[in-house]
Enzyme design. Structure first.
Site, mmCIF file in Angstrom:
data_model
loop_
_atom_site.group_PDB
_atom_site.id
_atom_site.type_symbol
_atom_site.label_atom_id
_atom_site.label_comp_id
_atom_site.label_asym_id
_atom_site.label_seq_id
_atom_site.Cartn_x
_atom_site.Cartn_y
_atom_site.Cartn_z
ATOM 1 N N ARG A 103 0.851 -1.190 0.000
ATOM 2 C CA ARG A 103 0.000 0.000 0.000
ATOM 3 C C ARG A 103 0.885 1.238 0.000
ATOM 4 O O ARG A 103 2.061 1.186 0.368
ATOM 5 C CB ARG A 103 -0.923 0.019 1.219
ATOM 6 C CG ARG A 103 -0.232 0.227 2.557
ATOM 7 C CD ARG A 103 -1.274 0.532 3.631
ATOM 8 N NE ARG A 103 -0.741 0.658 4.966
ATOM 9 C CZ ARG A 103 -0.185 1.775 5.475
ATOM 10 N NH1 ARG A 103 -0.041 2.852 4.716
ATOM 11 N NH2 ARG A 103 0.230 1.806 6.731
ATOM 12 N N ASN A 105 2.217 4.720 1.444
ATOM 13 C CA ASN A 105 2.444 5.163 2.815
ATOM 14 C C ASN A 105 2.910 6.612 2.800
ATOM 15 O O ASN A 105 2.347 7.435 2.098
ATOM 16 C CB ASN A 105 3.438 4.223 3.519
ATOM 17 C CG ASN A 105 3.373 4.336 5.035
ATOM 18 O OD1 ASN A 105 2.290 4.408 5.606
ATOM 19 N ND2 ASN A 105 4.514 4.348 5.691
ATOM 20 N N ASN A 151 9.045 5.662 4.668
ATOM 21 C CA ASN A 151 8.685 6.642 5.689
ATOM 22 C C ASN A 151 9.682 7.798 5.681
ATOM 23 O O ASN A 151 10.659 7.804 4.932
ATOM 24 C CB ASN A 151 8.661 5.987 7.075
ATOM 25 C CG ASN A 151 7.262 5.913 7.649
ATOM 26 O OD1 ASN A 151 6.487 6.852 7.521
ATOM 27 N ND2 ASN A 151 6.936 4.801 8.271
ATOM 28 N N ASP A 201 10.217 6.925 12.028
ATOM 29 C CA ASP A 201 8.949 7.025 11.300
ATOM 30 C C ASP A 201 8.879 8.368 10.571
ATOM 31 O O ASP A 201 9.844 8.793 9.956
ATOM 32 C CB ASP A 201 7.804 6.818 12.295
ATOM 33 C CG ASP A 201 6.522 6.330 11.644
ATOM 34 O OD1 ASP A 201 6.271 6.659 10.479
ATOM 35 O OD2 ASP A 201 5.748 5.625 12.314
#
Length: 295
Positions: A103, A105, A151, A201
């Site tokens: 997917r 991100n 990320n 992150d």
């Protein structure tokens, strides 16, 4: 090193996001936008009044968000990047990674108005993902492959330096970018957490060119100087801070999205702010968010 205690962290909006992500401050509206990826919802908050609105989407996940012109946005549903008009109409732009269990991100717009967005493996261990650059005409260009979880995408104010993280690869890179054509001309390790297993992150660049990054499962935000040294640590009252942005009228509020994902019932009881939008005042100076430019 400057250390900020969790007592300095405030509640911007009490929520129960499963996987809060991608906070963006719209300076034109003076509005904070963010996503709950896994309970697919677009959140809107006016901090001046406390007015909060939420729009649910009929999709498995919302993966990424970016500002564009005239109240428009980019928003990712599963593996498709869409144009979200000011009237809430949704128009697909481009899809990537067809046939893969992936997917979309994290993503961010560079200073030239191009959107950089990564994909991730839904099983969180296979290097199926890639980093893409989406140009004004909607074409997708694969820039980096063999990524587990994309990320931490951020850009220096002049657009010549980019940052990119593989959270489950426990690595962050510094990229040298040609600002004119968007080509990556150099790539070096910026931070290596492969030995500790820590999970860097979402990230944002401040007015001094320093990188602020959330640590999922690490309970903290850190600021890296351009040389890679950490000069500030902000302890968080939650285990899973996910992403950061600067906002407010003077860009001196650090907003932090958080998650409830992976937390046990006991841990959730001990962390009543998990899943809320948090804020820390006056610890840095941010910049306006770049906006995607449609051709």
């Amino acid at each position: 090193m400057r250390k900020i205690a969790s007592s300095a962290v405030e509640i911007a909006h009490r929520s129960s996001d499963q996987l809060g992500e991608t906070p963006l401050w719209c300076d034109a509206e003076q509005i904070l936008w963010w996503l709950d990826i896994e309970k697919p919802t677009l959140h809107r908050l006016d901090p001046a009044t406390g007015d909060h609105q939420a729009r649910a989407f009929d999709t498995q996940v919302l993966g990424s968000l970016a500002l564009a012109g005239d109240g428009e946005k980019l928003i990712a549903t599963d593996l498709t990047l869409n144009r979200l008009a000011a009237d809430n109409a949704l128009e697909p732009i481009v899809s990537v990674d067809a046939g893969l269990d992936n997917r979309l991100n994290d993503g961010r717009v560079d200073p030239r108005g191009r959107f950089w967005v990564g994909t991730m493996d839904n099983q969180l261990h296979r290097p199926n993902g890639s980093l893409y650059r989406i140009d004004a005409d909607g074409t997708a260009h694969a820039m980096i492959d063999n990524v587990i979880v994309s990320n931490g995408i951020a850009f220096s104010p002049d657009g010549r330096t980019g940052y990119f993280t593989d959270t489950r690869g426990h690595l962050s890179w510094r990229l040298t970018i040609d600002p004119d054509d968007g080509a990556i001309t150099g790539r070096e390790v910026f931070a290596d957490y492969s030995r500790t297993g820590e999970r860097p992150d979402g990230a944002v660049i401040d007015a001094e060119g320093c990188l602020w990054q959330a640590f999922f499962a690490g309970g903290r935000i850190v600021r890296y100087a351009p040389n890679g040294c950490i000069d500030t640590v902000v302890e968080m009252p939650v285990t899973h801070p996910t992403c950061v942005c600067f906002g407010g009228p003077d860009f001196r509020t650090l907003y932090v999205t958080t998650a409830r994902k992976f937390l046990s019932d006991d841990r959730l009881a001990a962390e009543p702010l998990a899943g809320s939008l948090l804020a820390v005042e006056g610890i840095g100076q941010g910049l306006p968010e770049n906006r995607f430019v449609f051709s």
